[in-house]
Each structure stands twice: as structure tokens, then as C-alpha cells.
Design a protein around this motif. Sequence first.
Motif, PDB file in Angstrom:
ATOM      1  N   ILE A 111      85.275  -5.133 -28.166  1.00  0.00           N
ATOM      2  CA  ILE A 111      85.546  -4.990 -29.526  1.00  0.00           C
ATOM      3  C   ILE A 111      84.809  -5.673 -30.686  1.00  0.00           C
ATOM      4  O   ILE A 111      84.474  -5.111 -31.607  1.00  0.00           O
ATOM      5  CB  ILE A 111      87.004  -6.000 -29.513  1.00  0.00           C
ATOM      6  CG1 ILE A 111      87.788  -5.416 -28.594  1.00  0.00           C
ATOM      7  CG2 ILE A 111      87.502  -6.115 -30.903  1.00  0.00           C
ATOM      8  CD1 ILE A 111      89.318  -6.288 -28.387  1.00  0.00           C
ATOM      9  N   VAL A 120      88.019 -12.354 -32.617  1.00  0.00           N
ATOM     10  CA  VAL A 120      88.424 -12.130 -31.280  1.00  0.00           C
ATOM     11  C   VAL A 120      88.636 -13.163 -30.256  1.00  0.00           C
ATOM     12  O   VAL A 120      87.614 -13.867 -30.071  1.00  0.00           O
ATOM     13  CB  VAL A 120      87.519 -10.952 -30.936  1.00  0.00           C
ATOM     14  CG1 VAL A 120      87.968 -10.388 -29.501  1.00  0.00           C
ATOM     15  CG2 VAL A 120      87.216  -9.810 -31.655  1.00  0.00           C
ATOM     16  N   VAL A 147      93.229 -10.203 -32.160  1.00  0.00           N
ATOM     17  CA  VAL A 147      92.122  -9.700 -32.833  1.00  0.00           C
ATOM     18  C   VAL A 147      92.573  -9.541 -34.475  1.00  0.00           C
ATOM     19  O   VAL A 147      93.766  -9.192 -34.641  1.00  0.00           O
ATOM     20  CB  VAL A 147      91.851  -8.162 -32.275  1.00  0.00           C
ATOM     21  CG1 VAL A 147      90.726  -7.673 -33.100  1.00  0.00           C
ATOM     22  CG2 VAL A 147      91.645  -8.405 -30.881  1.00  0.00           C
TER      23      VAL A 147
END
Length: 479
Positions: free
Chosen positions: A275, A376, A470
Motif C-alpha cells: 500500500i 497505513v 488506511v
Amino acid sequence: MKNNCMHEACLYLELSNHTEDTVFPLHTSIVLFLMSYCESTSIKVFLVPNEDSASNLLWMKGAPTNIPINILSQQELPPVVKSCRLPALVEKDGNFCRAGLAVVLRHIVWRTCETDCNRKDVSELLGFKKTCLKACAEVSLGDCRDKTLKTLPFLARWYQSVQEVSGVKKAAVSCGIHLLNLSAPLPSSSAAVSSSCKPKNDKDETTDIYFRGGPRPTMNKLEENGISANFTSHPYPSWSLDWGNLPVAVNPIEGRLPSERALRKQQQLDNITSIVTKLAKPGDTVVDFCSGGGHVGIVLAHTLPLCQVILVENKGESLIRAKDRCDDLKLNNIWFIQANLDYFTGPFEIGVALHACGVATDMVIDHCMKAQAAFVISPCCYGFIQNTVKFSFPRSQKFRNILSYKEHMILCRFADQTAVHLPPERKIIGKKCMGLVDLDRACSAEECGYMAYVSSMVPDSCSPKNNLIVGCFQVVDSI
């Protein structure tokens, strides 16, 4: 500036505006007093004035006579120090910084003892397992700030006994500090602590004789209001680093983990790195909060060579292990900051945290939101969540409209019941509770202008605490 710190550590202290009675900020005076007491010569000291105090030389009367002191402008500070609140101490290579009063004081003590193993008087300044500073118990009674030394007899005795320690009065004179002459303190039998100073009983706040049941009534209450533990699919479920071809020092097994746990750690790092690499742009700063031994930060620094990575951790031993690994890798895009999270003040674009315990997750999210940075985060230790001075639960207005604090704490308690050895039906309930607690956190971020979601790591078996929160700040175009 680099040449000044080539062969020694450098200590940076704030020199702010002062009155006739106060030459230095309190934290600067405390550090200088300890430096004078330790007679430390292996640390170069810099005072950093603000605009109001830059041309004022009154600071000289409060400076220790046995410690050389230099003046340095804020513009000349090393980059890593500019990201921290002072006091801050930087090692000679310039990428390892210790910030915050307690951290700096402990390091001065340790460094003095390393230089002279006979300084028992200095080593005795440390308390439990030599990991904290020694102080008398009454110092921690934060609610009794209006009390004086005379009404705190143990503290008064401690203050008097400190003055009898060899070297204390000499250090005080050197720093221009006037120690008080106290009258005899009250006997300990009269030291009754007022009810306002007694610590609050958490049980009183969280126990309700009318509250019944486990998590199901609370979960049902949320579902009746349209809220359930729905997880967004992981955006990059098949993404993985080529661990077999990475340098050994990047692999978490190098961080002294058993092979089976190292494999699970690799999977956790794949989930976060997949991510972050999609969010990061060249030149971005990525901060690994609560970094521990640096497993996340080291992978990110190696994977994103055009980004600056900062590890923030309050345990020095963990950061030293991380730095040793980075030295082997010859990474030049990574800094190490030993400090509590609040002492990191630098700008950044992405914040990460792997298994930030309890309220630490909320602290990291809050820090990221103040910087309008993406985050994150994998939370952990839900059972440690509780109301604090800074945070109250539920976090979001959406959840507060439905749940009480007590009901939210039920979810937190059962969210920790996801261990491998537990019965499957209990783990399912635990996972749903985890999802609801983290959904509340995501909703809180959304109420502050973020797009946020809760996902699960893949595979689920990589950790009993496999949630990911997130968030990305949404820039609103002005019309």
C-alpha cells in the motif's frame, strides 16, 4: 555544522525568551545541571536561541562554568533535529537522534558511566532495571500541583537529601542555581493525601450495575443502526517482495526473529509495503511510528530509495539494532529518532505503524491527521484502549451517537480474543469486534476530511491482529 559533530555527540538545548528570574527554560536548566554534575566532556553543547533571545547575553550567567557551550541558530540545526522538539542529542554520524527530556537525561547518564565506570554516583540516578530516572514517589502525583514542598513531606526529605549528595551543590553553583533551605518537613503520619489527589479508580468509571452481557448486545445495537464489521478487500492481495533476492539485512530474520515468526513478519510487511509503495512519491517522507527493531522502516527505505524514511521509537536498544542493520545495507535515506511520539514534529507525507498497542494507534492516526498525511496502520492490544487526557472513546461521532464508553470497552475487550488456540466461534466474534473498533477509528478520520477504510492482511494467518486501517486526506478544491 557537520565538522563540529564529526568526533562527538552534539546536544541541542532551547534558549528561549526569559525574565530576570528565569534564564533558561526549565528543561534546558535540568539538562545543563546534569551535564555539570556528570562533568561530561564527550558531548558538545549548543544553545539554540529563538528570535527574542538571539541577541541577549544574559544566558551566560546561568551556563555551567565547567561545560563549554556554543550558540547555534535554528537554521544551522542538523535536518534530523529540525524534526524534533528540544532537547535533542545527535550521534556523530548525524542520523541517530534522541529527543525529549527523559530520553536525553538517561543517555547523558549512560554515556557518563560508559566513559568512567567508577561514577557510581551517576549510575545510581537510574531506577528500575536502569531504564528510567530515579525519583521519589510523590513526584508522580500530577493532580497535586498546587501543593508545596512543605505539604509533601517525602518530597521535602528527598529534596534535602539530594543536597547532601556529593557534587550536587558544586553543580548548582556552577549553573547559578540557588537551592532552597527548607524547614523541617512535616512528619510522615500527617501526610494525608487529599481526596482530590487520589488516583481515579478506573473500575468505578467502567462498571455499570445495569449493564449486562458480552459483545453481542453491543454488536446488535450497532447493526440495528446500520453499522456492521464490513472489511474492504485488500487492494493488492497478491503483491509480495522478492524476499529470496533481497539483501539479508532487509529480511526480518536478520532482526533476531525465529524462522516461522520471520515468515509471518514478511507477510505483514508485504501487506503494508504494497500500500505504501502505491501511495509514495519521490521526495516523500515516510515515518515508521513505534518502529521497534525497524522491520517496516528498513524494508521501506530499501524499497523506496527516493523517499526519506524516519524510524520513531522510544526504546533505544531496538533502534540501535535497526541502525546496525541499516549500516550493513549502507542506506542513506533513513533517520532514527529515539523519542516519545509527541517529540517528533517534522513534516511527512505517510505514517505507518505495525501493531501499535492500544491507544498508540490513535496517537499515530492523530499525528498523521495533524500533518494531513496518509496512514497505513495495523492496531494491536485492543484491551489496553481506554479514555485518556487526549482521547475519548468511541472516537467518531457516528459511534458516539449509538454507543456509550462502557459499551465500546466491551468491544475492545473481546477484540483481543483472536489468538490461534481459541475456538473458531470465539475468534469470529473477536474479529468482528476488532473490525468495529477500527471502523470507529476510520469513521473518526473521515469526519476530519479523510477517505479511510478497514481491511485485513492476507493471508489472515500472518497475525491474530491482522487488521489494517488506511487513510488518505482528501484535498478539497476551492471554487
